[in-house]
Write a protein that holds these residues in place. Structure first.
Motif, PDB file in Angstrom:
ATOM      1  N   UNK A 180       0.801  -1.220   0.000  1.00 41.23           N
ATOM      2  CA  UNK A 180       0.000   0.000   0.000  1.00 41.23           C
ATOM      3  C   UNK A 180       0.831   1.267   0.000  1.00 41.23           C
ATOM      4  N   UNK A 181       2.126   1.140   0.117  1.00 44.20           N
ATOM      5  CA  UNK A 181       3.036   2.299   0.108  1.00 44.20           C
ATOM      6  C   UNK A 181       3.927   2.200  -1.116  1.00 44.20           C
ATOM      7  N   UNK A 212       8.495   2.375  -6.296  1.00 42.89           N
ATOM      8  CA  UNK A 212       8.123   3.546  -7.081  1.00 42.89           C
ATOM      9  C   UNK A 212       6.813   4.137  -6.567  1.00 42.89           C
ATOM     10  N   UNK A 213       6.559   5.374  -6.919  1.00 44.35           N
ATOM     11  CA  UNK A 213       5.278   6.042  -6.648  1.00 44.35           C
ATOM     12  C   UNK A 213       4.923   6.054  -5.167  1.00 44.35           C
ATOM     13  N   UNK A 214       5.925   6.254  -4.311  1.00 47.73           N
ATOM     14  CA  UNK A 214       5.634   6.424  -2.884  1.00 47.73           C
ATOM     15  C   UNK A 214       4.901   7.747  -2.712  1.00 47.73           C
TER      16      UNK A 214
END
Length: 160
Positions: free
Chosen positions: A95-96, A110-112
């Motif tokens: 989820x992170x 990626x995409x934190x």
């Protein structure tokens, strides 16, 4: 002989202040590393959308780990992390962000895209074995050479 060694950390700190803190205008955004006594150890121009990473050597496995940030919309944002292995303390939190292979046995998260509260955080800088370093435009600035085993604050300072 020991008296000379006592001055070595002070001399290294002074050299680091001169070499690592280029003149940066007070009215432009900058990434700063502030020492325990409030002294500026590093000040780098950090315009909107510019990115940087904090890199260090894993204390057990020894490989380099990266946390990468960007100045986005007047915020310090953690964008992604690189973890070469699932060593102690390194894991993807479901989820992170999104875990993707780096093609070499490790992975990127990626995409934190998490804003850092207050545009700053405290860091206990590791010894030269850990070698915490800032990576900006391919250049590395060793925080461990400037402040090993001391607390510093990394902050994105914005113009008014």
């Amino acid at each position: 002989m020991n008296a000379g060694r006592a001055w070595l950390p002070v001399l290294l700190l002074c050299a680091g202040l001169i070499l690592a803190a280029p003149a940066v205008g007070q009215d432009e955004p900058r990434l700063e590393v502030i020492g325990e006594l409030g002294e500026t150890l590093v000040a780098l121009p950090m315009p909107e959308e510019k990115a940087w990473c904090l890199e260090w050597n894993h204390s057990v496995a020894g490989f380099a780990v990266l946390d990468c940030y960007r100045h986005r919309d007047r915020r310090m944002v953690l964008e992604r992390s690189h973890l070469p292995d699932f060593a102690a303390g390194l894991d993807h939190i479901p989820g992170r962000g999104r875990q993707v292979s780096d093609g070499e046995g490790g992975y990127w998260i990626e995409a934190i895209d998490e804003p850092v509260p207050g545009n700053s955080y405290r860091l206990r800088v590791g010894s030269l074995c850990v070698d915490h370093r800032l990576v900006v435009d391919g250049e590395r600035i060793s925080l461990s050479r400037l402040a090993a085993n001391r607390r510093v604050t990394l902050r994105l300072t914005l113009s008014d």
